[in-house]
Write an enzyme that holds these catalytic residues in place. Structure first.
Site, PDB file in Angstrom:
ATOM      1  N   GLY A 161     -63.989 -11.276  35.709  1.00 44.57           N
ATOM      2  CA  GLY A 161     -62.989 -11.028  36.742  1.00 44.57           C
ATOM      3  C   GLY A 161     -61.691 -11.715  36.350  1.00 44.57           C
ATOM      4  O   GLY A 161     -61.708 -12.747  35.676  1.00 44.57           O
TER       5      GLY A 161
ATOM      6  N   GLN B 185     -53.223 -15.108  37.623  1.00 42.90           N
ATOM      7  CA  GLN B 185     -53.706 -15.856  36.459  1.00 42.90           C
ATOM      8  C   GLN B 185     -52.935 -15.510  35.191  1.00 42.90           C
ATOM      9  O   GLN B 185     -53.052 -16.205  34.183  1.00 42.90           O
ATOM     10  CB  GLN B 185     -55.202 -15.610  36.233  1.00 42.90           C
TER      11      GLN B 185
ATOM     12  N   CYS C 299     -64.189 -20.100  35.710  1.00 47.52           N
ATOM     13  CA  CYS C 299     -62.863 -19.539  35.946  1.00 47.52           C
ATOM     14  C   CYS C 299     -62.094 -19.568  34.641  1.00 47.52           C
ATOM     15  O   CYS C 299     -62.055 -20.604  33.974  1.00 47.52           O
ATOM     16  CB  CYS C 299     -62.138 -20.365  37.009  1.00 47.52           C
ATOM     17  N   LEU C 300     -61.477 -18.430  34.282  1.00 52.77           N
ATOM     18  CA  LEU C 300     -60.742 -18.381  33.012  1.00 52.77           C
ATOM     19  C   LEU C 300     -59.533 -19.314  33.031  1.00 52.77           C
ATOM     20  O   LEU C 300     -59.013 -19.653  31.973  1.00 52.77           O
ATOM     21  CB  LEU C 300     -60.312 -16.948  32.707  1.00 52.77           C
TER      22      LEU C 300
ATOM     23  N   HIS D  77     -64.071 -14.950  44.722  1.00 51.76           N
ATOM     24  CA  HIS D  77     -63.392 -15.857  43.790  1.00 51.76           C
ATOM     25  C   HIS D  77     -62.005 -15.301  43.427  1.00 51.76           C
ATOM     26  O   HIS D  77     -61.007 -16.028  43.455  1.00 51.76           O
ATOM     27  CB  HIS D  77     -64.259 -16.034  42.530  1.00 51.76           C
ATOM     28  N   GLU D  78     -61.960 -14.012  43.100  1.00 55.28           N
ATOM     29  CA  GLU D  78     -60.673 -13.410  42.701  1.00 55.28           C
ATOM     30  C   GLU D  78     -59.713 -13.314  43.890  1.00 55.28           C
ATOM     31  O   GLU D  78     -58.511 -13.532  43.740  1.00 55.28           O
ATOM     32  CB  GLU D  78     -60.892 -12.034  42.070  1.00 55.28           C
TER      33      GLU D  78
ATOM     34  N   HIS E  39     -57.855 -16.417  44.351  1.00 55.55           N
ATOM     35  CA  HIS E  39     -56.680 -16.551  43.470  1.00 55.55           C
ATOM     36  C   HIS E  39     -55.440 -15.916  44.107  1.00 55.55           C
ATOM     37  O   HIS E  39     -54.332 -16.439  43.968  1.00 55.55           O
ATOM     38  CB  HIS E  39     -56.933 -15.882  42.122  1.00 55.55           C
TER      39      HIS E  39
END
Ligand code: ZN
Length: 166
Positions: A46, A51, A94-95, A136-137, A140
């Site tokens: 994701g 991000q 998380c990236l 989660h996304e 963000h």
């Protein structure tokens, strides 16, 4: 097709509430494709527009490509309509916080409405990994990262672990 640099926490842009996308224009299409390319290259499932420094309410997800079933999905202006009372705890990566897994507890199921790249409005219920990834996304898009979901000493430990890695 191009990949974009992924912002790393504590970049202040990861704490901003993003603006609605509205109409799907050509640049939204391009951003969605670049997000997918960037997500796959970074070995993620994701990725949200903020991000990569685009403060817009859009994220991409592919919950099953690592199991050999690619399923790229683009969510524009997503909103949660319902959440289950049942909760699930998962180790979330998380990236933007590479190397750290944070144990986060969230509703196990969500019902989501969003705009597809075609411009049509879609509604669907999600469970399992997809439900967690979507939340989660969506976090963000509201300037929230996994650290913000941890309390007190658990947050301090996770942040210290991350700082020791970087
Ligand atoms: Zn993330």
């Amino acid at each position: 097709m191009s990949t974009l640099p992924i912002l790393r926490w504590p970049d202040p842009r990861l704490s901003v509430i993003c603006s609605p996308v509205g109409e799907i224009s050509r640049d939204v299409d391009v951003l969605a494709q670049n997000l997918l390319d960037t997500m796959y290259e970074a070995n993620g499932r994701g990725l949200a527009a903020p991000q990569v420094g685009q403060m817009r309410r859009l994220f991409v997800m592919d919950a099953s490509w690592k199991e050999g079933r690619p399923d790229p999905q683009v969510f524009v202006d997503p909103k949660i309509l319902e959440v289950s009372e049942e909760r699930a705890s998962s180790s979330e990566g998380c990236l933007s916080i590479p190397g750290i897994l944070a144990e986060v507890r969230r509703p196990a199921k969500v019902k989501l409405v969003w705009t597809a790249l075609s411009g049509s409005e879609l509604t669907q219920s999600f469970d399992g990994f997809a439900a967690i990834c979507i939340q989660h996304e969506l976090d963000h898009l509201n300037g929230i990262v996994t650290f913000d979901r941890l309390k007190g000493a658990r947050r301090e430990r996770a942040e210290a672990e991350y700082k020791a890695l970087s």
